[in-house]
Design a protein around this motif. Structure first.
Motif, PDB file in Angstrom:
ATOM      1  N   GLN A 138      22.211   1.633 -40.738  1.00 12.08           N
ATOM      2  CA  GLN A 138      23.231   2.662 -40.599  1.00 12.08           C
ATOM      3  C   GLN A 138      23.001   3.464 -39.325  1.00 12.08           C
ATOM      4  O   GLN A 138      23.921   3.765 -38.584  1.00 12.08           O
ATOM      5  N   LEU A 139      21.725   3.767 -39.078  1.00  8.88           N
ATOM      6  CA  LEU A 139      21.373   4.579 -37.920  1.00  8.88           C
ATOM      7  C   LEU A 139      21.658   3.828 -36.622  1.00  8.88           C
ATOM      8  O   LEU A 139      22.158   4.409 -35.652  1.00  8.88           O
ATOM      9  N   ILE A 140      21.354   2.534 -36.607  1.00 16.71           N
ATOM     10  CA  ILE A 140      21.648   1.729 -35.424  1.00 16.71           C
ATOM     11  C   ILE A 140      23.136   1.813 -35.126  1.00 16.71           C
ATOM     12  O   ILE A 140      23.558   2.065 -33.990  1.00 16.71           O
ATOM     13  N   LYS A 141      23.941   1.666 -36.173  1.00 20.46           N
ATOM     14  CA  LYS A 141      25.385   1.712 -35.986  1.00 20.46           C
ATOM     15  C   LYS A 141      25.820   3.071 -35.464  1.00 20.46           C
ATOM     16  O   LYS A 141      26.659   3.166 -34.564  1.00 20.46           O
ATOM     17  N   ALA A 142      25.245   4.139 -36.047  1.00 16.83           N
ATOM     18  CA  ALA A 142      25.633   5.491 -35.638  1.00 16.83           C
ATOM     19  C   ALA A 142      25.291   5.719 -34.171  1.00 16.83           C
ATOM     20  O   ALA A 142      26.099   6.255 -33.408  1.00 16.83           O
ATOM     21  N   GLN A 143      24.090   5.296 -33.753  1.00 15.51           N
ATOM     22  CA  GLN A 143      23.688   5.547 -32.373  1.00 15.51           C
ATOM     23  C   GLN A 143      24.477   4.664 -31.409  1.00 15.51           C
ATOM     24  O   GLN A 143      24.843   5.097 -30.317  1.00 15.51           O
ATOM     25  N   VAL A 144      24.766   3.434 -31.818  1.00 18.27           N
ATOM     26  CA  VAL A 144      25.583   2.557 -30.980  1.00 18.27           C
ATOM     27  C   VAL A 144      26.967   3.176 -30.805  1.00 18.27           C
ATOM     28  O   VAL A 144      27.547   3.135 -29.717  1.00 18.27           O
ATOM     29  N   SER A 145      27.478   3.797 -31.874  1.00 26.32           N
ATOM     30  CA  SER A 145      28.804   4.418 -31.807  1.00 26.32           C
ATOM     31  C   SER A 145      28.856   5.531 -30.776  1.00 26.32           C
ATOM     32  O   SER A 145      29.919   5.867 -30.290  1.00 26.32           O
ATOM     33  N   ARG A 146      27.711   6.146 -30.497  1.00 21.94           N
ATOM     34  CA  ARG A 146      27.774   7.209 -29.498  1.00 21.94           C
ATOM     35  C   ARG A 146      27.055   6.823 -28.213  1.00 21.94           C
ATOM     36  O   ARG A 146      26.472   7.638 -27.524  1.00 21.94           O
ATOM     37  N   GLY A 147      27.105   5.536 -27.926  1.00 22.90           N
ATOM     38  CA  GLY A 147      26.710   5.107 -26.594  1.00 22.90           C
ATOM     39  C   GLY A 147      25.337   4.500 -26.455  1.00 22.90           C
ATOM     40  O   GLY A 147      24.964   4.088 -25.365  1.00 22.90           O
ATOM     41  N   ALA A 148      24.545   4.418 -27.530  1.00 23.88           N
ATOM     42  CA  ALA A 148      23.237   3.781 -27.406  1.00 23.88           C
ATOM     43  C   ALA A 148      23.421   2.279 -27.274  1.00 23.88           C
ATOM     44  O   ALA A 148      24.433   1.738 -27.681  1.00 23.88           O
ATOM     45  N   ASP A 149      22.450   1.642 -26.653  1.00 24.14           N
ATOM     46  CA  ASP A 149      22.515   0.199 -26.462  1.00 24.14           C
ATOM     47  C   ASP A 149      21.096  -0.322 -26.570  1.00 24.14           C
ATOM     48  O   ASP A 149      20.233   0.037 -25.789  1.00 24.14           O
ATOM     49  N   PHE A 150      20.865  -1.149 -27.584  1.00 23.95           N
ATOM     50  CA  PHE A 150      19.487  -1.585 -27.820  1.00 23.95           C
ATOM     51  C   PHE A 150      19.206  -2.952 -27.227  1.00 23.95           C
ATOM     52  O   PHE A 150      18.105  -3.462 -27.324  1.00 23.95           O
ATOM     53  N   THR A 151      20.232  -3.578 -26.630  1.00 28.63           N
ATOM     54  CA  THR A 151      20.033  -4.961 -26.207  1.00 28.63           C
ATOM     55  C   THR A 151      20.100  -5.164 -24.704  1.00 28.63           C
ATOM     56  O   THR A 151      19.606  -6.152 -24.201  1.00 28.63           O
ATOM     57  N   THR A 152      20.714  -4.232 -23.974  1.00 29.91           N
ATOM     58  CA  THR A 152      20.773  -4.427 -22.525  1.00 29.91           C
ATOM     59  C   THR A 152      20.144  -3.224 -21.824  1.00 29.91           C
ATOM     60  O   THR A 152      19.744  -2.264 -22.462  1.00 29.91           O
ATOM     61  N   GLY A 153      20.081  -3.304 -20.493  1.00 25.34           N
ATOM     62  CA  GLY A 153      19.554  -2.186 -19.730  1.00 25.34           C
ATOM     63  C   GLY A 153      18.077  -2.336 -19.447  1.00 25.34           C
ATOM     64  O   GLY A 153      17.437  -3.288 -19.885  1.00 25.34           O
ATOM     65  N   SER A 154      17.547  -1.376 -18.701  1.00 25.35           N
ATOM     66  CA  SER A 154      16.152  -1.447 -18.289  1.00 25.35           C
ATOM     67  C   SER A 154      15.240  -1.222 -19.488  1.00 25.35           C
ATOM     68  O   SER A 154      15.670  -0.790 -20.550  1.00 25.35           O
ATOM     69  N   LEU A 155      13.980  -1.526 -19.285  1.00 23.14           N
ATOM     70  CA  LEU A 155      13.004  -1.370 -20.357  1.00 23.14           C
ATOM     71  C   LEU A 155      12.964   0.079 -20.827  1.00 23.14           C
ATOM     72  O   LEU A 155      12.899   0.378 -22.018  1.00 23.14           O
ATOM     73  N   TRP A 156      13.028   0.998 -19.874  1.00 23.19           N
ATOM     74  CA  TRP A 156      12.976   2.427 -20.169  1.00 23.19           C
ATOM     75  C   TRP A 156      14.177   2.833 -21.025  1.00 23.19           C
ATOM     76  O   TRP A 156      14.046   3.553 -22.002  1.00 23.19           O
ATOM     77  N   ALA A 157      15.358   2.307 -20.635  1.00 21.75           N
ATOM     78  CA  ALA A 157      16.568   2.641 -21.390  1.00 21.75           C
ATOM     79  C   ALA A 157      16.458   2.128 -22.811  1.00 21.75           C
ATOM     80  O   ALA A 157      16.842   2.801 -23.765  1.00 21.75           O
ATOM     81  N   ARG A 158      15.897   0.918 -22.950  1.00 21.25           N
ATOM     82  CA  ARG A 158      15.773   0.346 -24.289  1.00 21.25           C
ATOM     83  C   ARG A 158      14.755   1.112 -25.117  1.00 21.25           C
ATOM     84  O   ARG A 158      14.948   1.330 -26.308  1.00 21.25           O
TER      85      ARG A 158
END
Lengths: 296, 280
Positions: free
Chosen positions: B193-213
């Protein structure tokens, strides 16, 4: 921005023994700047529908259309999916549980900071979002910890975190659940403001029929993943039997209106389901009969 | 996203293996583990491992497990073993079995001879370690496949009870096991649920730099920890409110009785193992 849900069905775990139909042939259209409500008992598919609207779940058949973006069973990918999520903000149930940052400013600005915006732009969006939810936007407040706030305030910070992505459509899953009357009223006042001042399209999922009645232009009632009732809110709540068949109770005002209608006490249909509108629609009783019996 | 979580892999069925008490299965598994390490000392003696393989494969087939499912569970283990076996072979000393080389290896301008010596000890160590890991994995798998977490916790408590007198808090261990198992599905769901909530407000767990992830992961860890602590404190209050810890010793509502099959297996399997070790 108009959002259209077109004959949407969704299966969980398709092709496995755990397969379960969550939504079946659901259609919904919410016009630009309108407010729609989705009601239904627990497990009727409300939250599943909400998650389809911003592409967290991909429909098994049917589609979701937001302007030029179309979410079909093939799903959306990369840039298009991010764009859909940017257009349609989704506030989950008990969203205060998703706060994570040490300061309010960082938490609200988290989404925009991921968009590679300039620092000032992120700041500007953060302050705007906080103002939009009627919270202070000064330096001192931005530097406070979100965990030190009251429940209602934390929820509004979470809402600000969604708004800072500047969505045109906001879907709210039970935005007032578990709040006290005052915090509840504040949240709903905020939503009304967002609609009138910012022109946002709102889709509210709620168990509280009174709030739905006061807030939403149209209402969609789900039952076992199907549309049980749909239409203008007051028309939906006039269908008392169908509403009760969906496991819901019409709001008290709708019940009073139904009784008054049945007893011939309405001179016109109330324009909306508010106390004022209903009072205006009632036939004024002659003054002396009120309390006259007592006096006599 | 977390649908493949290996915990809670209990598959409800009605088989002989499911019908055994958790205590029986736990004890037999412990017995086998001890036997494996003893058998390890008898070089190139496969009796015990062969017997255990046969026993566990029989157990798994009796418990109605799907071979494809077991294979998927074991794949990672095979990769792990394949990676470690060469090192075991190279670095164990003892009597030489085969010699490879000397090969002339050059790194840059440096050239030196490299000789690989595989010893009998190394060979046996590699084979037996692989066997032990596979067997222990199969054993645990057949245990968790056929035993509910509750039964497992009950089994642990009942086995630890005799040690109460030595001051071992057996019931507390049991409750702790039970509670942690109980909250695994809740936490999984909450994380989802939390993954979905954070993705909904712009989080991205699969792309971007290591720091961003890494920052993306923080958005999950902090709320999850906060939620878990809040839940734990609520649970503690609820347990106390219901009288936990007032009277001391706890009893069980449903205490499963050992049946003749349990006792038979507890006697027969160790006897066969000893016989195989001594005479085969």
């Amino acid at each position: 921005m108009t959002i259209l849900v077109d004959h949407l069905s969704l299966l969980y775990h398709p092709g496995s023994p755990l397969e379960r139909v969550a939504l079946r042939d659901v259609s919904l259209r919410v016009a630009d700047g309108a407010c729609a409500a989705i009601v239904g008992v627990t497990g009727s598919g409300k939250s599943t529908l909400a998650q389809c609207l911003n592409g967290l779940l991909t429909p098994s058949s049917g589609r979701v259309v937001v302007d030029d973006l179309e979410l079909t069973p093939n799903g959306l990918h990369g840039r298009e999916l991010r764009e859909l999520r940017r257009r349609v903000g989704l506030l989950f149930q008990f969203p205060e549980g998703q706060l994570f940052a040490p300061t309010i400013g960082e938490d609200v600005g988290y989404g925009p900071s991921r968009l590679k915006l300039k620092r000032e732009e992120v700041q500007e969006r953060t302050r705007w979002a906080l103002r939009a939810v009627a919270l202070p936007d000064d330096e001192a407040f931005l530097a406070r910890s979100p965990f030190a706030l009251s429940g209602g305030q934390r929820r509004r910070v979470a809402l600000a975190g969604v708004l800072s992505m500047r969505p045109r459509i906001v879907v709210l899953d039970e935005p007032s659940a578990g709040l006290d009357a005052e915090a509840r009223e504040e949240i709903y006042a905020t939503l009304r403001e967002l609609r009138t001042r910012e022109g946002l399209t709102l889709i509210v999922i709620s168990h509280d029929m009174s709030e739905v009645a006061a807030l939403a232009d149209t209402t969609l009632a789900l039952r076992d993943g199907r549309v049980a009732l749909s239409g203008p809110t007051d028309a939906v709540f006039r269908q008392t039997e169908a509403i009760e068949a969906a496991g819901l109770l019409p709001p008290p005002l709708a019940q009073v209106a139904a009784l008054a209608r049945a007893r011939g006490l309405l001179r016109a249909e109330p324009t909306s389901l508010t106390v004022e509108a209903l009072a205006d629609a009632l036939i004024p009783a002659p003054r002396r009969t009120l309390g006259g019996d007592h006096a006599g | 996203m977390l649908d493949n979580l290996p915990v809670g892999s209990y598959i409800p069925r009605d088989t002989v293996i499911h019908g055994l008490r958790a205590r029986t299965k736990l004890l037999l598994l412990c017995w086998l583990a001890v036997a494996f390490f003893v058998a390890n000392h008898k070089r190139f003696h496969y009796g015990v491992y062969g017997w255990a393989f046969a026993l566990l494969l029989l157990t798994l087939s009796l418990s109605g497990a799907n071979p494809g499912y077991i294979w998927r569970r074991m794949r990672v283990l095979f990769i792990l073993m394949a990676l470690s076996v060469p090192f075991i072979l190279i670095w164990t000393t003892g009597a030489t079995w085969r010699t490879l080389g000397p090969l002339m290896v050059s790194i840059g301008s440096l050239t030196f001879p490299l000789q690989i010596v595989v010893t009998y000890d190394g060979l046996w160590f590699a084979v037996s370690t692989t066997c032990i890991f596979l067997l222990l994995y199969l054993g645990t798998l057949s245990l968790t496949l056929s035993t509910t977490p509750v039964a497992l916790a009950e089994g642990i408590v009942l086995l630890l009870r005799p040690f109460r007198r030595m001051g071992l808090p057996a019931d507390e261990f049991g409750l702790m096991t039970l509670l942690s198992l109980r909250f695994v599905p809740t936490l999984t769901q909450e994380t989802n649920q939390l993954i979905k909530a954070q993705v909904s407000r712009g989080a991205d767990f699969t792309t971007g730099s290591l720091w961003a992830r890494a920052r993306g992961v923080i958005t999950l860890v902090v709320p999850l920890t906060e939620g878990a602590l809040r839940r734990a404190s609520g649970l503690a209050t609820a347990l106390e409110a219901r009288g936990y810890g007032v009277t001391g010793e706890a009893t069980m509502l449903h205490e499963g009785r050992m049946r003749w099959l349990d006792w038979t297996l507890l006697v027969v399997i160790p006897l066969i193992t000893i016989a195989v070790y001594l005479y085969l």
